[in-house]
Design a protein around this motif. Sequence first.
Motif, PDB file in Angstrom:
ATOM      1  N   SER A 314     -21.195  -6.741  10.584  1.00 40.22           N
ATOM      2  CA  SER A 314     -20.555  -5.595  11.221  1.00 40.22           C
ATOM      3  C   SER A 314     -19.762  -4.886  10.144  1.00 40.22           C
ATOM      4  N   LEU A 315     -20.329  -3.800   9.630  1.00 40.85           N
ATOM      5  CA  LEU A 315     -19.836  -3.261   8.372  1.00 40.85           C
ATOM      6  C   LEU A 315     -18.761  -2.206   8.522  1.00 40.85           C
ATOM      7  N   PHE A 316     -18.979  -1.238   9.378  1.00 42.30           N
ATOM      8  CA  PHE A 316     -18.167  -0.028   9.332  1.00 42.30           C
ATOM      9  C   PHE A 316     -16.871  -0.204  10.113  1.00 42.30           C
ATOM     10  N   MET A 317     -16.013  -1.067   9.592  1.00 45.49           N
ATOM     11  CA  MET A 317     -14.726  -1.303  10.232  1.00 45.49           C
ATOM     12  C   MET A 317     -13.618  -0.606   9.443  1.00 45.49           C
ATOM     13  N   PRO A 318     -12.621  -0.051  10.143  1.00 43.41           N
ATOM     14  CA  PRO A 318     -11.486   0.533   9.429  1.00 43.41           C
ATOM     15  C   PRO A 318     -10.760  -0.532   8.620  1.00 43.41           C
ATOM     16  N   GLY A 319     -10.241  -0.135   7.484  1.00 42.57           N
ATOM     17  CA  GLY A 319      -9.578  -1.082   6.607  1.00 42.57           C
ATOM     18  C   GLY A 319      -8.075  -1.010   6.709  1.00 42.57           C
ATOM     19  N   PRO A 320      -7.372  -1.900   6.019  1.00 40.12           N
ATOM     20  CA  PRO A 320      -5.913  -1.962   6.090  1.00 40.12           C
ATOM     21  C   PRO A 320      -5.203  -0.860   5.317  1.00 40.12           C
ATOM     22  N   SER A 422       0.456   4.877   5.786  1.00 39.28           N
ATOM     23  CA  SER A 422      -0.512   4.172   4.951  1.00 39.28           C
ATOM     24  C   SER A 422       0.201   3.545   3.756  1.00 39.28           C
ATOM     25  N   PRO A 423      -0.381   2.508   3.141  1.00 36.36           N
ATOM     26  CA  PRO A 423       0.231   1.919   1.946  1.00 36.36           C
ATOM     27  C   PRO A 423       0.467   2.924   0.829  1.00 36.36           C
ATOM     28  N   ARG A 424      -0.464   3.866   0.640  1.00 42.55           N
ATOM     29  CA  ARG A 424      -0.268   4.859  -0.412  1.00 42.55           C
ATOM     30  C   ARG A 424       0.922   5.762  -0.097  1.00 42.55           C
ATOM     31  N   THR A 425       1.077   6.148   1.168  1.00 45.11           N
ATOM     32  CA  THR A 425       2.217   6.971   1.554  1.00 45.11           C
ATOM     33  C   THR A 425       3.517   6.236   1.274  1.00 45.11           C
ATOM     34  N   PRO A 449      -1.151  -7.575   1.950  1.00 42.71           N
ATOM     35  CA  PRO A 449      -0.882  -8.834   2.675  1.00 42.71           C
ATOM     36  C   PRO A 449       0.089  -8.664   3.838  1.00 42.71           C
ATOM     37  N   CYS A 450       0.971  -7.677   3.766  1.00 46.11           N
ATOM     38  CA  CYS A 450       1.877  -7.412   4.882  1.00 46.11           C
ATOM     39  C   CYS A 450       1.094  -6.958   6.109  1.00 46.11           C
ATOM     40  N   ILE A 451      -0.011  -6.284   5.875  1.00 50.48           N
ATOM     41  CA  ILE A 451      -0.817  -5.744   6.973  1.00 50.48           C
ATOM     42  C   ILE A 451      -1.810  -6.772   7.493  1.00 50.48           C
ATOM     43  N   ILE A 452      -2.518  -7.433   6.596  1.00 54.23           N
ATOM     44  CA  ILE A 452      -3.600  -8.328   7.041  1.00 54.23           C
ATOM     45  C   ILE A 452      -3.140  -9.764   7.271  1.00 54.23           C
TER      46      ILE A 452
END
Length: 640
Positions: A314-320, A422-425, A449-452
Amino acid sequence: MNWMEALYRTYEDNAQQVGKNSSEERDLKKRTITPLFPLYHGSQNAQITVVLDGYGNFRRAEIVPTGSQQTIIPVTEKSGGRTSGLCPHPLCDKLQYVAGDFTRWTNNSKSGYKEYLNQLECWKDFDPSNATLSAIFAYVLKGTLLEDLVESKILPVNENSFLMKKWTGEKNDTPAIYAALGVVGIDAILVRWRVEIPGNLVPDVWKNKEMWNSWIRFQESRGQNTGLCYVTGETTNLATQHPARIRNAGDGAKIISSNDSSGFTFRGKFDDSKEVCGVSREVSQKAHSALRWLISNQGWRDDSQAIVAWSSRSLFMPGPWSDTRELLEMDPDEEPETIQYTAEEVGRKLRTKISGYKEEVANISKVFIMGLDSATPGRLSITFFNEMDSVEYWNNIEHWHTKCVWWQWSEKNKLRYAGAPSPRTIAEVAYGKSVDEKLRKQTVVRLLPCIIKRRPVPPDLVDACIHKACNRSGLENRDWNLAVNTACALFRYQFNSTQKQHHYTMSLDRTITERGYLYGRLLAVAELLEKAAQKASSDTERPTNAEKLMQRFSSHPHSTWQTLRKALDPYIQILTKNKPGWKNYYDKELASIHDLFDQTDFINDSKVSGEFLLGYYCQKSDMFNKTSSSKEEENSQPKE
């Protein structure tokens, strides 16, 4: 499961996707989608298609439009990872390899034509019944490719009869080939083939599965380098070189490389690179192809950094790496009015979406998250690799986007929503938009790691965001609002994760007596009172004293409040004269906040914590949004 085995299994589980641009239609950014390559294949951007008949005669040549240049090509183990030196691809390659008259038309002696021709002949002899391959070889053997392209008006030449590297004529007369080249030099034009034979259903060689399979059979018949594959545990044909071009077609960095046999790479530990680790050619090719495909289809890119999350089936999953808006795809299309998504609505949308993913991956136990970055121009490092239970992964994603939440604003779509940054923000708020590239990427890796895994947000990042939000005078209004929203989300997440008795909400809580929260409320009332007086006196709107003193207020709240309170007297007089209802409203609000203070807390002049921003934001939001039909217009508080 290690990272290479995970990628190898992903390729095996999705073999039916080989050669397909499966996500091209859903890709909103219109980027080039790298397909899952057949074994021993790669891709390059082709600028010219040469059309031949079944006897190897030149028919015509066509310039490939910019959006259709990606071409699946056979590669050898060496050419798939080539970075320098002459090393031809077997079929489709640059002019310096496929054109026998390259030196004649370019005055460049660095030609790989003989190497290309010899390799192509070996393949042809292996598969003599392949009419397409025989036609291409017959044409290449003539050595007239550039002459044919010049005569066909595809390639222009100068007065010395050499190819023109740059067009020097009138701009309106620029040949189409230069638009197709982009930043690529004319010497680097890549040629692909179309062979038109009666009965041949797939004349485009790069789409012909029979050609793919022919090359695979030829490669598997070649010389043996037998050894133990550390991935499969089988004795098989080992790879001596591993593919490059992982993140994009121009990427020369490799994850696995052992080309320094004369230096200090193995000295003192191993006699040969084979003793370090062995990976079969098939496993290496499939794993790297799967990684390219995943990064192109669903990966996150930031300069040289690439991060991808997937499960093998199941590939197309949103990422952290996404913020809540990106995760839920909330942006309205051509929406004329502002839309607001409350925390409850966002939570419901999020749970619905994640429940769908959980059902989709019900029979899949693992999710993989992998990060890559360039250690050097030629080396690609794996910055992290995590293997997680799929249900745990989704629960943690849901936890982040429902707990690390504050009001966010999308200027582009006029969209207000309760969500996580988002992490970049977070990195750009903490260290500024001009943050060093290396620090920004390191910060993103620290946050994942804080997210996942539900780890605490590093305190230094929370403090940096709070400090940036308090330094209002140094930011544009849009950037300051983003900093406040991000700081509030992080502090609330940090505080609520550690405190069991009291949790902060996103709305004003008039029962809270914490000094930082109350001082934040006082600052908000002072700011709005002064703005109301400016409007009441039809004065030009300008920054208020509260805005100017915000940073000092957060560090020395009591002493700064004494200064600020005295500065409010002229504005209170304006309201008393012009808008007495407003004056009474602000007096009551200030009095109610003062009543909640403990006297010891009030005179404490030490720095306040992140509660200061929560109280400030919630007080302003409450005063902006409150309406009362029972009040006359002059007695109702001002709105934003």
